[in-house]
Design a protein around this motif. Structure first.
Motif, PDB file in Angstrom:
ATOM      1  N   ALA A 249       0.833  -1.214   0.000  1.00  0.00           N
ATOM      2  CA  ALA A 249       0.000   0.000   0.000  1.00  0.00           C
ATOM      3  C   ALA A 249       0.864   1.258   0.000  1.00  0.00           C
ATOM      4  CB  ALA A 249      -0.939  -0.007   1.206  1.00  0.00           C
ATOM      5  N   LEU A 250       1.920   1.262   0.816  1.00  0.00           N
ATOM      6  CA  LEU A 250       2.784   2.443   0.870  1.00  0.00           C
ATOM      7  C   LEU A 250       3.564   2.600  -0.431  1.00  0.00           C
ATOM      8  CD1 LEU A 250       3.708   4.883   2.446  1.00  0.00           C
ATOM      9  CD2 LEU A 250       5.404   3.431   3.594  1.00  0.00           C
ATOM     10  N   ALA A 251       4.011   1.489  -1.002  1.00  0.00           N
ATOM     11  CA  ALA A 251       4.720   1.550  -2.279  1.00  0.00           C
ATOM     12  C   ALA A 251       3.818   2.125  -3.366  1.00  0.00           C
ATOM     13  CB  ALA A 251       5.219   0.161  -2.674  1.00  0.00           C
ATOM     14  N   ASP A 252       2.572   1.669  -3.414  1.00  0.00           N
ATOM     15  CA  ASP A 252       1.617   2.193  -4.405  1.00  0.00           C
ATOM     16  C   ASP A 252       1.368   3.681  -4.189  1.00  0.00           C
ATOM     17  OD1 ASP A 252       1.393  -0.292  -5.581  1.00  0.00           O
ATOM     18  OD2 ASP A 252      -0.546  -0.780  -4.638  1.00  0.00           O
ATOM     19  N   GLN A 253       1.191   4.061  -2.928  1.00  0.00           N
ATOM     20  CA  GLN A 253       0.920   5.468  -2.588  1.00  0.00           C
ATOM     21  C   GLN A 253       2.065   6.375  -3.017  1.00  0.00           C
ATOM     22  OE1 GLN A 253       0.119   6.071   1.623  1.00  0.00           O
ATOM     23  NE2 GLN A 253       0.909   8.150   1.533  1.00  0.00           N
ATOM     24  N   LEU A 254       3.296   5.895  -2.843  1.00  0.00           N
ATOM     25  CA  LEU A 254       4.480   6.716  -3.130  1.00  0.00           C
ATOM     26  C   LEU A 254       5.007   6.540  -4.548  1.00  0.00           C
ATOM     27  CD1 LEU A 254       6.395   6.151   0.221  1.00  0.00           C
ATOM     28  CD2 LEU A 254       5.081   8.176  -0.456  1.00  0.00           C
ATOM     29  N   GLY A 255       4.518   5.528  -5.244  1.00  0.00           N
ATOM     30  CA  GLY A 255       5.003   5.275  -6.595  1.00  0.00           C
ATOM     31  C   GLY A 255       6.410   4.709  -6.624  1.00  0.00           C
ATOM     32  N   VAL A 256       6.722   3.878  -5.622  1.00  0.00           N
ATOM     33  CA  VAL A 256       8.040   3.239  -5.569  1.00  0.00           C
ATOM     34  C   VAL A 256       7.852   1.726  -5.584  1.00  0.00           C
ATOM     35  CG1 VAL A 256       9.116   5.160  -4.324  1.00  0.00           C
ATOM     36  CG2 VAL A 256       8.133   3.255  -3.030  1.00  0.00           C
ATOM     37  N   ALA A 257       8.933   1.011  -5.768  1.00  0.00           N
ATOM     38  CA  ALA A 257       8.882  -0.444  -5.754  1.00  0.00           C
ATOM     39  C   ALA A 257       8.630  -0.944  -4.332  1.00  0.00           C
ATOM     40  CB  ALA A 257      10.190  -1.018  -6.277  1.00  0.00           C
ATOM     41  N   PRO A 258       7.880  -2.028  -4.188  1.00  0.00           N
ATOM     42  CA  PRO A 258       7.648  -2.591  -2.850  1.00  0.00           C
ATOM     43  C   PRO A 258       8.951  -2.899  -2.108  1.00  0.00           C
ATOM     44  CG  PRO A 258       6.156  -3.593  -4.417  1.00  0.00           C
ATOM     45  CD  PRO A 258       7.123  -2.752  -5.211  1.00  0.00           C
TER      46      PRO A 258
END
Length: 121
Positions: free
Chosen positions: A42-51
């Protein structure tokens, strides 16, 4: 709500930016012990970074005792006494041991720390 961001123009790697921001939020009191953190995905999606970026930040924070993972329940800010102070104490102890091995006086060691802190302002 936790407000984090990653600036790709910075020299600091994204995982380190996240780690620093989470530590800062805990220090400022905006993240208190027991606060549930977003999932890695969820945080990766929110920030647009890789998990993997978020996972690395979380892994390092957990190793330092700042956060704890409770299986399927999620990841939380640690209830440990004061993980940030404990980490600083460990660093100070390591520094003191190195200073002793180099035969540097206490006054000189304190001056070196004060100078380093001033340089980081």
């Amino acid at each position: 709500m936790l407000s984090l961001n990653v600036d790709p123009t910075l020299a600091e790697p994204p995982y380190a930016q996240l780690r620093s921001q989470i530590v800062g939020a805990i220090s400022a009191g905006s993240l208190v012990p027991g606060t549930k953190l977003p999932t890695v995905r969820a945080l990766a999606d929110q920030l647009g970074v890789a998990p993997g970026t978020v996972a690395r930040a979380y892994k390092e924070l957990e190793a330092d005792g700042v956060i704890e993972t409770r299986g399927r329940a999620g990841t939380f800010v640690s209830f440990a006494e004061d993980p940030l102070r404990r980490q600083a104490q460990r660093a100070a102890t390591e520094y003191a041991a190195q200073v002793r091995s180099l035969a540097i006086t206490d006054d000189d060691a304190l001056t070196l720390v004060a100078d380093a802190l001033r340089a980081m302002r």
